[in-house]
Design a protein around this motif. Structure first.
Motif, PDB file in Angstrom:
ATOM      1  N   LEU A 221      37.761  42.199  70.793  1.00  0.00           N
ATOM      2  CA  LEU A 221      38.858  43.544  70.929  1.00  0.00           C
ATOM      3  C   LEU A 221      37.817  44.612  71.382  1.00  0.00           C
ATOM      4  CD1 LEU A 221      40.972  43.100  68.112  1.00  0.00           C
ATOM      5  CD2 LEU A 221      41.673  42.479  70.351  1.00  0.00           C
ATOM      6  N   LEU A 222      36.455  44.747  71.577  1.00  0.00           N
ATOM      7  CA  LEU A 222      35.606  45.591  72.003  1.00  0.00           C
ATOM      8  C   LEU A 222      36.059  46.346  73.140  1.00  0.00           C
ATOM      9  CD1 LEU A 222      32.136  44.409  70.689  1.00  0.00           C
ATOM     10  CD2 LEU A 222      33.563  46.571  69.860  1.00  0.00           C
ATOM     11  N   PRO A 223      36.465  45.683  74.119  1.00  0.00           N
ATOM     12  CA  PRO A 223      36.897  46.450  75.371  1.00  0.00           C
ATOM     13  C   PRO A 223      38.284  47.197  75.085  1.00  0.00           C
ATOM     14  CG  PRO A 223      36.425  43.989  75.921  1.00  0.00           C
ATOM     15  CD  PRO A 223      36.425  44.137  74.380  1.00  0.00           C
ATOM     16  N   GLN A 224      39.031  46.650  74.456  1.00  0.00           N
ATOM     17  CA  GLN A 224      40.278  47.524  73.917  1.00  0.00           C
ATOM     18  C   GLN A 224      39.954  48.721  73.215  1.00  0.00           C
ATOM     19  OE1 GLN A 224      40.199  44.122  73.796  1.00  0.00           O
ATOM     20  NE2 GLN A 224      41.240  44.159  75.808  1.00  0.00           N
ATOM     21  N   ALA A 225      38.894  48.564  72.303  1.00  0.00           N
ATOM     22  CA  ALA A 225      38.453  49.780  71.379  1.00  0.00           C
ATOM     23  C   ALA A 225      37.720  50.649  72.214  1.00  0.00           C
ATOM     24  CB  ALA A 225      37.494  49.116  70.460  1.00  0.00           C
ATOM     25  N   VAL A 226      37.076  50.314  73.271  1.00  0.00           N
ATOM     26  CA  VAL A 226      36.502  51.367  74.000  1.00  0.00           C
ATOM     27  C   VAL A 226      37.258  51.908  74.860  1.00  0.00           C
ATOM     28  CG1 VAL A 226      35.102  51.301  76.223  1.00  0.00           C
ATOM     29  CG2 VAL A 226      34.320  49.821  74.241  1.00  0.00           C
ATOM     30  N   ARG A 227      38.493  51.309  75.361  1.00  0.00           N
ATOM     31  CA  ARG A 227      39.466  52.099  76.107  1.00  0.00           C
ATOM     32  C   ARG A 227      40.193  53.039  75.241  1.00  0.00           C
ATOM     33  NH1 ARG A 227      40.630  46.645  77.728  1.00  0.00           N
ATOM     34  NH2 ARG A 227      39.810  46.126  79.931  1.00  0.00           N
ATOM     35  N   ASP A 228      40.453  53.030  73.798  1.00  0.00           N
ATOM     36  CA  ASP A 228      41.123  53.629  73.203  1.00  0.00           C
ATOM     37  C   ASP A 228      40.062  54.823  72.846  1.00  0.00           C
ATOM     38  OD1 ASP A 228      43.288  52.113  72.446  1.00  0.00           O
ATOM     39  OD2 ASP A 228      42.631  51.592  70.692  1.00  0.00           O
TER      40      ASP A 228
ATOM     41  N   MET B  97      67.558  57.672  59.625  1.00  0.00           N
ATOM     42  CA  MET B  97      66.160  57.468  59.537  1.00  0.00           C
ATOM     43  C   MET B  97      65.234  58.115  60.318  1.00  0.00           C
ATOM     44  SD  MET B  97      64.603  53.432  59.993  1.00  0.00           S
ATOM     45  CE  MET B  97      64.075  53.635  61.607  1.00  0.00           C
ATOM     46  N   GLU B  98      64.164  58.291  59.986  1.00  0.00           N
ATOM     47  CA  GLU B  98      63.092  59.096  60.917  1.00  0.00           C
ATOM     48  C   GLU B  98      62.631  58.225  62.087  1.00  0.00           C
ATOM     49  OE1 GLU B  98      58.899  61.013  60.859  1.00  0.00           O
ATOM     50  OE2 GLU B  98      59.866  60.664  58.928  1.00  0.00           O
ATOM     51  N   THR B  99      62.711  58.535  63.290  1.00  0.00           N
ATOM     52  CA  THR B  99      62.208  57.517  64.301  1.00  0.00           C
ATOM     53  C   THR B  99      60.805  57.372  64.324  1.00  0.00           C
ATOM     54  OG1 THR B  99      64.397  58.408  65.767  1.00  0.00           O
ATOM     55  CG2 THR B  99      62.297  57.155  66.803  1.00  0.00           C
ATOM     56  N   PRO B 100      60.409  56.126  64.177  1.00  0.00           N
ATOM     57  CA  PRO B 100      58.906  55.747  64.192  1.00  0.00           C
ATOM     58  C   PRO B 100      58.459  56.235  65.613  1.00  0.00           C
ATOM     59  CG  PRO B 100      60.104  53.969  63.324  1.00  0.00           C
ATOM     60  CD  PRO B 100      61.278  54.997  63.984  1.00  0.00           C
ATOM     61  N   CYS B 101      57.277  56.532  65.420  1.00  0.00           N
ATOM     62  CA  CYS B 101      56.389  56.976  66.936  1.00  0.00           C
ATOM     63  C   CYS B 101      55.809  55.671  67.398  1.00  0.00           C
ATOM     64  CB  CYS B 101      55.504  58.026  66.704  1.00  0.00           C
ATOM     65  SG  CYS B 101      54.578  58.461  68.097  1.00  0.00           S
ATOM     66  N   ARG B 102      55.881  55.165  68.700  1.00  0.00           N
ATOM     67  CA  ARG B 102      55.270  54.060  69.215  1.00  0.00           C
ATOM     68  C   ARG B 102      54.040  54.633  69.863  1.00  0.00           C
ATOM     69  NH1 ARG B 102      57.984  48.787  71.444  1.00  0.00           N
ATOM     70  NH2 ARG B 102      58.543  48.683  69.220  1.00  0.00           N
ATOM     71  N   PHE B 103      52.838  54.004  69.952  1.00  0.00           N
ATOM     72  CA  PHE B 103      51.697  54.315  70.589  1.00  0.00           C
ATOM     73  C   PHE B 103      50.752  52.871  70.881  1.00  0.00           C
ATOM     74  CE2 PHE B 103      50.699  54.423  66.184  1.00  0.00           C
ATOM     75  CZ  PHE B 103      49.360  53.829  65.886  1.00  0.00           C
ATOM     76  N   SER B 104      49.884  53.285  71.662  1.00  0.00           N
ATOM     77  CA  SER B 104      48.771  52.047  71.865  1.00  0.00           C
ATOM     78  C   SER B 104      47.762  52.114  71.210  1.00  0.00           C
ATOM     79  CB  SER B 104      48.651  52.329  73.520  1.00  0.00           C
ATOM     80  OG  SER B 104      47.677  51.233  73.927  1.00  0.00           O
ATOM     81  N   LEU B 105      47.607  50.786  70.631  1.00  0.00           N
ATOM     82  CA  LEU B 105      46.256  50.724  69.821  1.00  0.00           C
ATOM     83  C   LEU B 105      45.715  49.325  70.329  1.00  0.00           C
ATOM     84  CD1 LEU B 105      44.852  51.921  67.280  1.00  0.00           C
ATOM     85  CD2 LEU B 105      46.309  50.650  65.776  1.00  0.00           C
ATOM     86  N   LEU B 106      44.378  49.462  70.420  1.00  0.00           N
ATOM     87  CA  LEU B 106      43.330  48.265  70.724  1.00  0.00           C
ATOM     88  C   LEU B 106      44.290  47.198  71.845  1.00  0.00           C
ATOM     89  CD1 LEU B 106      42.275  47.424  67.218  1.00  0.00           C
ATOM     90  CD2 LEU B 106      41.065  48.200  69.101  1.00  0.00           C
ATOM     91  N   GLY B 107      44.880  47.915  72.812  1.00  0.00           N
ATOM     92  CA  GLY B 107      45.414  47.027  73.837  1.00  0.00           C
ATOM     93  C   GLY B 107      46.913  46.584  73.612  1.00  0.00           C
ATOM     94  N   ALA B 108      47.527  47.136  72.744  1.00  0.00           N
ATOM     95  CA  ALA B 108      49.006  46.804  72.386  1.00  0.00           C
ATOM     96  C   ALA B 108      49.703  47.913  71.895  1.00  0.00           C
ATOM     97  CB  ALA B 108      49.027  45.445  71.494  1.00  0.00           C
ATOM     98  N   GLU B 109      51.016  47.759  71.880  1.00  0.00           N
ATOM     99  CA  GLU B 109      51.932  48.871  71.324  1.00  0.00           C
ATOM    100  C   GLU B 109      52.272  48.446  69.811  1.00  0.00           C
ATOM    101  OE1 GLU B 109      54.961  49.554  73.822  1.00  0.00           O
ATOM    102  OE2 GLU B 109      54.021  51.101  75.009  1.00  0.00           O
ATOM    103  N   VAL B 110      52.256  49.680  68.982  1.00  0.00           N
ATOM    104  CA  VAL B 110      52.832  49.477  67.427  1.00  0.00           C
ATOM    105  C   VAL B 110      53.469  50.746  67.414  1.00  0.00           C
ATOM    106  CG1 VAL B 110      50.688  48.114  66.777  1.00  0.00           C
ATOM    107  CG2 VAL B 110      50.547  50.535  66.824  1.00  0.00           C
ATOM    108  N   ASP B 111      54.067  50.624  66.153  1.00  0.00           N
ATOM    109  CA  ASP B 111      55.105  51.702  65.788  1.00  0.00           C
ATOM    110  C   ASP B 111      54.643  52.267  64.356  1.00  0.00           C
ATOM    111  OD1 ASP B 111      57.183  51.939  67.674  1.00  0.00           O
ATOM    112  OD2 ASP B 111      57.718  50.091  66.717  1.00  0.00           O
ATOM    113  N   THR B 112      54.360  53.553  63.929  1.00  0.00           N
ATOM    114  CA  THR B 112      54.240  54.289  62.686  1.00  0.00           C
ATOM    115  C   THR B 112      55.618  54.209  61.862  1.00  0.00           C
ATOM    116  OG1 THR B 112      54.998  56.561  63.722  1.00  0.00           O
ATOM    117  CG2 THR B 112      52.680  55.885  63.852  1.00  0.00           C
ATOM    118  N   VAL B 113      55.706  52.823  61.362  1.00  0.00           N
ATOM    119  CA  VAL B 113      56.525  52.779  60.528  1.00  0.00           C
ATOM    120  C   VAL B 113      56.187  52.320  59.000  1.00  0.00           C
ATOM    121  CG1 VAL B 113      56.786  50.322  61.001  1.00  0.00           C
ATOM    122  CG2 VAL B 113      58.793  51.324  60.185  1.00  0.00           C
TER     123      VAL B 113
END
Length: 257
Positions: free
Chosen positions: A239-246, A1-17
């Protein structure tokens, strides 16, 4: 299985799965006799994540974190992440593939959540489509800190399911998983909210085309405006502060080439 990429989004981590990758991940864990937590994020969970230490602790233990939100996918694309509609993973989209695999591979599936009469209807609906599926249910209305919980844990350990769905709504389901994971047999655990209510037909099920067009949230809101108004129209503003950080992080990456 292709390894999902984990990245930060809106203050938390998610995977491209994708849904298929998630099911492959679950199947690999089951074949290896290993346990795992497959979590998911939407705008509501991100709101709770910023305010509750137990939610942050839960996601820190997750082995895979799906994106269950079209707005999150759109935001990630805007930031330049390699995601598409296929990376929005939700039970209503993968349920037929899941139950087909569960039946073919003889997975024991246990669901904690819902009322007894709803669970009976949801199980009947699943078995009508997949008559050889191995499905067990337990009501979600119990004392999480008392003898009822001990009896539930004993029942799960006796049945040794490969898949454990926990559908008690956020943040109760995540808190229960966090508190009890060490007492459970090796299994793939998925918090799924009202998934089995859809199976029973007691929860409005938006047409799947609404998800493809990015308006599933609107269909849900029209069906249940009183319950969902704050979630859809108030919570995202926090979530606006997290969006600004992104955006700031994205500008820095772009500036450094």
């Amino acid at each position: 299985m292709e390894t999902p990429c984990r990245f930060s989004l809106l203050g938390a981590e998610v995977d491209t799965v994708t849904s298929a990758q998630m099911l492959d991940f679950a199947a690999a864990k089951i074949a290896a006799g290993e346990g795992a937590i497959v979590a998911n994020h939407n705008l509501h969970s991100l709101y709770l994540y910023q305010r509750r230490a137990d939610m942050r602790a839960f996601y820190a233990q997750a082995d895979l974190i799906e994106i269950d939100s079209t707005p999150m996918i759109a935001w990630a694309k805007l930031l330049g992440h390699a995601v598409s509609r296929a990376h929005r993973v939700t039970y209503l989209d993968y349920r037929e593939d899941f139950w087909a695999r569960a039946q073919a591979n003889h997975w024991r599936v246990y669901h904690v959540g819902g009322a007894p009469e709803v669970n009976a209807a949801s199980k009947a609906g699943i078995l009508k489509r997949y008559p050889r599926a191995d499905v067990h249910t337990h009501s979600g209305f119990f004392d999480m800190n008392g003898a009822d919980n001990d009896a539930l844990i004993a029942d799960i350990n006796a049945l040794k399911p490969q898949i454990l769905f926990v559908g008690m709504g956020m943040p109760r389901q995540e808190a229960w998983i966090q508190a009890n994971r060490h007492r459970l047999p090796p299994c793939v655990i998925l918090p799924v909210g009202a998934a089995f209510d859809y199976e029973a037909g007691v929860q409005y099920t938006p047409p799947r085309w609404t998800g493809k067009l990015g308006v599933e949230w609107l269909a849900r809101f029209i069906a249940d405006p009183k319950r969902l108004f704050e979630r859809y129209f108030i919570e995202p503003w926090f979530l606006l502060p997290q969006a600004v950080r992104d955006l700031t992080r994205r500008r820095r990456v772009t500036a450094t080439g």
